[in-house]
Design a protein around this motif. Structure first.
Motif, short mmCIF file in Angstrom:
data_model
loop_
_atom_site.label_atom_id
_atom_site.label_comp_id
_atom_site.label_asym_id
_atom_site.label_seq_id
_atom_site.Cartn_x
_atom_site.Cartn_y
_atom_site.Cartn_z
N VAL A 1 0.83 -1.21 0.00
CA VAL A 1 0.00 0.00 0.00
C VAL A 1 0.87 1.25 0.00
O VAL A 1 1.82 1.37 0.77
CB VAL A 1 -0.94 0.02 1.22
CG1 VAL A 1 -1.73 1.33 1.27
CG2 VAL A 1 -1.90 -1.16 1.18
N ARG A 2 0.51 2.19 -0.88
CA ARG A 2 1.21 3.49 -0.96
C ARG A 2 0.19 4.62 -0.87
O ARG A 2 -0.99 4.43 -1.17
CB ARG A 2 1.97 3.60 -2.28
CG ARG A 2 3.13 2.63 -2.42
CD ARG A 2 3.84 2.87 -3.74
NE ARG A 2 3.04 2.42 -4.88
CZ ARG A 2 3.12 2.94 -6.10
NH1 ARG A 2 3.93 3.95 -6.35
NH2 ARG A 2 2.37 2.47 -7.07
N GLY B 1 0.78 9.33 -4.66
CA GLY B 1 1.92 8.81 -5.42
C GLY B 1 1.52 7.77 -6.45
O GLY B 1 2.38 7.06 -6.99
N ALA B 2 0.24 7.71 -6.77
CA ALA B 2 -0.25 6.68 -7.70
C ALA B 2 0.34 6.86 -9.09
O ALA B 2 0.39 7.97 -9.61
CB ALA B 2 -1.77 6.73 -7.77
N ASP B 3 0.78 5.75 -9.69
CA ASP B 3 1.33 5.80 -11.04
C ASP B 3 0.60 4.85 -12.00
O ASP B 3 0.94 4.73 -13.16
CB ASP B 3 2.82 5.46 -11.03
CG ASP B 3 3.12 4.14 -10.35
OD1 ASP B 3 2.16 3.41 -9.99
OD2 ASP B 3 4.31 3.83 -10.17
N VAL C 1 -8.14 1.72 -4.14
CA VAL C 1 -7.89 2.82 -3.20
C VAL C 1 -8.68 2.61 -1.92
O VAL C 1 -9.92 2.50 -1.96
CB VAL C 1 -8.27 4.19 -3.81
CG1 VAL C 1 -8.15 5.29 -2.77
CG2 VAL C 1 -7.40 4.50 -5.00
N ILE C 2 -7.98 2.53 -0.81
CA ILE C 2 -8.61 2.47 0.50
C ILE C 2 -8.86 3.90 0.99
O ILE C 2 -7.97 4.75 0.92
CB ILE C 2 -7.69 1.75 1.50
CG1 ILE C 2 -7.45 0.30 1.08
CG2 ILE C 2 -8.25 1.84 2.92
CD1 ILE C 2 -8.67 -0.58 1.11
N VAL C 3 -10.06 4.16 1.47
CA VAL C 3 -10.35 5.44 2.11
C VAL C 3 -11.25 5.17 3.31
O VAL C 3 -12.19 4.38 3.23
CB VAL C 3 -11.01 6.45 1.13
CG1 VAL C 3 -12.25 5.88 0.48
CG2 VAL C 3 -11.34 7.76 1.83
N ALA D 1 -1.59 -2.71 -7.69
CA ALA D 1 -1.48 -1.37 -7.11
C ALA D 1 -2.53 -1.19 -6.02
O ALA D 1 -3.73 -1.33 -6.27
CB ALA D 1 -1.68 -0.32 -8.20
N LEU D 2 -2.05 -0.91 -4.80
CA LEU D 2 -2.92 -0.64 -3.67
C LEU D 2 -2.53 0.72 -3.09
O LEU D 2 -1.35 0.98 -2.85
CB LEU D 2 -2.76 -1.71 -2.59
CG LEU D 2 -3.09 -3.16 -2.99
CD1 LEU D 2 -2.75 -4.11 -1.84
CD2 LEU D 2 -4.57 -3.29 -3.36
N TYR D 3 -3.54 1.56 -2.87
CA TYR D 3 -3.28 2.91 -2.39
C TYR D 3 -4.16 3.22 -1.19
O TYR D 3 -5.19 2.58 -0.95
CB TYR D 3 -3.57 3.94 -3.50
CG TYR D 3 -2.83 3.69 -4.78
CD1 TYR D 3 -1.46 3.90 -4.87
CD2 TYR D 3 -3.49 3.23 -5.92
CE1 TYR D 3 -0.77 3.66 -6.04
CE2 TYR D 3 -2.82 3.01 -7.11
CZ TYR D 3 -1.46 3.22 -7.16
OH TYR D 3 -0.78 2.99 -8.33
N ASP D 4 -3.74 4.25 -0.44
CA ASP D 4 -4.51 4.70 0.72
C ASP D 4 -4.71 6.21 0.60
O ASP D 4 -3.74 6.96 0.45
CB ASP D 4 -3.76 4.37 2.02
CG ASP D 4 -4.62 4.52 3.26
OD1 ASP D 4 -5.61 5.28 3.23
OD2 ASP D 4 -4.30 3.88 4.28
N ALA D 5 -5.97 6.63 0.67
CA ALA D 5 -6.30 8.06 0.57
C ALA D 5 -6.52 8.69 1.93
O ALA D 5 -6.93 9.86 2.01
CB ALA D 5 -7.55 8.24 -0.30
N GLY D 6 -6.26 7.95 3.01
CA GLY D 6 -6.47 8.50 4.34
C GLY D 6 -7.93 8.43 4.76
O GLY D 6 -8.72 7.67 4.21
#
Length: 315
Positions: A27-28, A32-34, A39-41, A79-84
């Protein structure tokens, strides 16, 4: 209401290399998504639960759910992301719901799948606001809501609560000239009054009760889900953890005396995720203060991970 930056994900490190990949090392931050991904929120709110007269504490659900997700193994590169988080800590639920909607819409416009961690089930209307914007206000594609829940959450109240989100969605869709397509798996007849069943019938809501969702009824449940999927283009899948049996998910505001077995819930989640129609998944009502040995957080994490895995197999 305030926005909180993504936390630092931590967990067990078995060594370098893809063969040791876990959520916490993958998770990033979303900024910084490329490439497109999941997306986790978080929606750290239990204001809707408080207004609904329930047991509060679900505002800490996103933190507990991230903690349960962190050690889970990943078996392919993705790709795994975190939006807070969007936090509702001032009683202003409506502003918080709009803020969450803006985060969801932004993620969708960038090509990501939003996975929203509640919070009370008021998160569902916040998710819908983001879907409505992210899919386009002039959309012609049909949006359906599939809810795994012991409750219809179709209450009429003077202000929004955790018991009103699907009536709010119904009213918003109809105000835009769109049909309201809503189905529920797991309804507890004893927890929904006749007026709620009547309202569901008037709105054309399809549903299965919890005693129609046992493991021996799995094929019937999946047939119900497939039939619903055939009527829509995009699906908002929402899981209220109080649909699960109380001994599996004790950490909720209203534990279920019967509930829907975990394997049935997972099969429904995977069916929707693999359909190619999933637009958003949200999980509601995780209350860590009421959880026992992290059971509810772990089963919630399992469902989030199965959405990721099933959707990936279809891509």
């Amino acid at each position: 209401m305030n926005r909180v930056d993504p936390p630092v994900w931590t967990g067990r490190d078995d060594g370098p290399g893809a063969e040791h990949r876990r959520w916490h090392g993958t998770v990033r931050p979303l900024d910084g998504a490329d490439r497109a991904g999941t997306v986790i929120v978080g929606f750290a709110s239990d204001e809707g639960v408080r207004r609904n007269g329930g047991r509060t504490g679900a505002a800490e659900g996103p933190t507990a759910l991230r903690r349960a997700l962190a050690p889970l193994a990943l078996h392919r590169d993705e790709a795994l992301y975190d939006a807070g988080d969007v936090r509702v800590d001032d009683g202003d639920l409506e502003t918080g719901q709009r803020a969450l909607g803006a985060v969801v819409a932004g993620a969708m416009r960038a090509g990501h799948l939003p996975v929203v961690l509640g919070g009370g089930h008021e998160v569902a209307y916040a998710s819908y606001l983001g879907l409505d914007e992210g899919l386009g206000s002039d959309r012609t594609r049909t949006l359906g809501v599939l809810n795994i829940d012991a409750h219809f959450d179709l209450r009429e109240e003077p202000r929004p609560t955790s018991g009103t989100p699907f009536l709010q969605i119904s009213e918003a869709e109809r105000a835009r000239g769109r049909a309201f397509r809503y189905a529920v798996v797991g309804i507890n007849e004893a927890a929904n009054t006749p007026v709620l069943f009547d309202r569901a019938d008037r709105l054309g809501v399809g549903y299965l009760t919890d005693d129609q969702c046992t493991a021996t009824h799995l094929e019937r449940v999946l047939a119900f889900v497939r039939s619903f999927l055939d009527t829509v283009d995009d699906v908002h899948l929402t899981l209220d953890l109080d649909a699960l049996p109380a001994w599996v998910a004790p950490g909720v505001s209203a534990p279920a005396p019967l509930g829907v077995p975990t394997e049935v819930v997972q099969a429904v989640v995977e069916e929707v995720a693999a359909s190619g129609r999933l637009a958003l998944f949200d999980v509601a009502e995780l209350n860590p203060s009421l959880d026992v040995d992290g059971r509810t957080a772990r089963v919630a994490a399992r469902m989030v991970d199965r959405v990721r895995a099933a959707r990936g197999r279809n891509s």
